[in-house]
Design a protein around this motif. Sequence first.
Motif, short mmCIF file in Angstrom:
data_model
loop_
_atom_site.label_atom_id
_atom_site.label_comp_id
_atom_site.label_asym_id
_atom_site.label_seq_id
_atom_site.Cartn_x
_atom_site.Cartn_y
_atom_site.Cartn_z
N ALA A 48 -86.21 54.88 -53.70
CA ALA A 48 -85.47 55.64 -54.70
C ALA A 48 -86.32 55.97 -55.92
O ALA A 48 -86.01 56.90 -56.67
N ASP A 49 -87.42 55.22 -56.13
CA ASP A 49 -88.31 55.47 -57.27
C ASP A 49 -89.33 56.56 -56.98
O ASP A 49 -90.05 56.99 -57.89
N ILE A 50 -89.44 56.97 -55.73
CA ILE A 50 -90.51 57.89 -55.31
C ILE A 50 -90.08 59.34 -55.52
O ILE A 50 -89.04 59.77 -55.03
N ALA A 51 -90.91 60.09 -56.26
CA ALA A 51 -90.62 61.50 -56.53
C ALA A 51 -91.14 62.42 -55.43
O ALA A 51 -90.60 63.51 -55.21
N ALA A 52 -92.19 62.00 -54.74
CA ALA A 52 -92.79 62.82 -53.69
C ALA A 52 -93.68 61.95 -52.81
O ALA A 52 -94.11 60.86 -53.21
N MET A 53 -93.93 62.44 -51.59
CA MET A 53 -94.85 61.77 -50.67
C MET A 53 -95.96 62.73 -50.28
O MET A 53 -95.74 63.93 -50.12
N ALA A 54 -97.17 62.18 -50.11
CA ALA A 54 -98.29 62.91 -49.53
C ALA A 54 -98.81 62.06 -48.37
O ALA A 54 -99.09 60.87 -48.56
N VAL A 55 -98.89 62.64 -47.18
CA VAL A 55 -99.13 61.86 -45.97
C VAL A 55 -100.31 62.43 -45.18
O VAL A 55 -100.42 63.64 -44.98
N ALA A 56 -101.19 61.53 -44.75
CA ALA A 56 -102.21 61.87 -43.75
C ALA A 56 -101.95 60.97 -42.55
O ALA A 56 -101.89 59.74 -42.69
N SER A 57 -101.76 61.56 -41.40
CA SER A 57 -101.41 60.78 -40.21
C SER A 57 -102.20 61.25 -39.00
O SER A 57 -102.37 62.46 -38.79
N VAL A 58 -102.67 60.28 -38.21
CA VAL A 58 -103.32 60.59 -36.94
C VAL A 58 -102.45 60.11 -35.77
O VAL A 58 -102.91 60.07 -34.64
N VAL A 59 -101.20 59.76 -36.07
CA VAL A 59 -100.25 59.29 -35.05
C VAL A 59 -99.05 60.23 -35.07
O VAL A 59 -98.14 60.06 -35.90
N PRO A 60 -99.02 61.25 -34.22
CA PRO A 60 -97.99 62.29 -34.31
C PRO A 60 -96.55 61.77 -34.31
O PRO A 60 -95.71 62.27 -35.07
N VAL A 61 -96.26 60.75 -33.50
CA VAL A 61 -94.88 60.26 -33.44
C VAL A 61 -94.46 59.65 -34.78
O VAL A 61 -93.29 59.75 -35.18
N THR A 110 -95.81 60.63 -37.68
CA THR A 110 -95.70 61.77 -38.59
C THR A 110 -94.27 62.29 -38.58
O THR A 110 -93.66 62.54 -39.63
N GLU A 111 -93.72 62.45 -37.37
CA GLU A 111 -92.34 62.91 -37.25
C GLU A 111 -91.38 61.92 -37.87
O GLU A 111 -90.40 62.31 -38.53
N ALA A 112 -91.64 60.63 -37.69
CA ALA A 112 -90.75 59.60 -38.22
C ALA A 112 -90.73 59.62 -39.74
O ALA A 112 -89.65 59.54 -40.37
N ILE A 113 -91.90 59.73 -40.37
CA ILE A 113 -91.91 59.69 -41.84
C ILE A 113 -91.36 60.99 -42.42
O ILE A 113 -90.74 60.98 -43.50
N GLU A 114 -91.52 62.09 -41.70
CA GLU A 114 -90.88 63.33 -42.15
C GLU A 114 -89.36 63.19 -42.11
O GLU A 114 -88.65 63.66 -43.02
#
Length: 270
Positions: A55-68, A70-74
């Motif tokens: 709840a404190d997070i205003a935005a996320m920036a993600v680098a992922s080499v695990v596609p599944v 990537t979908e989960a965090i999106e």
Amino acid sequence: MLLAVDIGNTNITLGLVEGGAIVATRRAGTHRAATADELEHALEGLLALDDHRLADIAAMAVASVVPVLTEAIEAVAVRRRIPILVANAGSVPIAVRVDRPGEVGADRIVNALAAARLYGTPAVVVDFGTATTLDCVSADGAYVGGAIAPGLELGLEALAARTAKLPRIELPTPDRAIGRDTVSAMQAGTVFGYQALASGLLARVRAELAETAGVAPGDVRAILTGGLSAAPWARDVAGVDVIDPDLTLKGLAIVHQLVAGGEPFAGSAR
């Protein structure tokens, strides 16, 4: 507050970014089968270690080499209504001059941008992770390719798994290359062999990049990063100018600054 997330094959690393700096980092093992619910629970748990919540997070920036994942965090970001920027060859503001830009790992592109912005160009980023990667940044700041070798821990796991009598071992810095028992022989071969692999590849890549840029090899900056870059023996890899274990997280903060208008990251004015 920005949450930078580096999803690797072995670990997920979080960085909390506030006031233009990384104020906290946490790491957990990567579980490829994790659902969005499980990943959300893991993120909440890691953030709680520093008295924060999603709840404190205003935005996320993600680098992922695990596609599944990537979908989960999106999915987590959508559910929690957190704006998310996923780094790739199309979203990171750096020219990618290789034959197939879409095949380059997001972390490698982010590292290249961070190296250029924080340490100058031309540059080589040596990343000690599941794989050992060397990534090259040209004098004009473009990503121009690199080299990939098996990582140290990957090699150790294969050695222990494929041999009947060789154990899993810890890796202090050996005193000598000639081991007097099995464990010391493995430690010497692994640490000194890995140092030689990394320094040898670095020297060749640095020379090629310097020739292309028309500068001396010593003018090419070499930055060491990755999960194993903080190991004591990593300090003895010849040719390294800077050790920066948080380079990818810093790169994600810079990408967010440039693409989404986020808070400027300290030291990224190059």
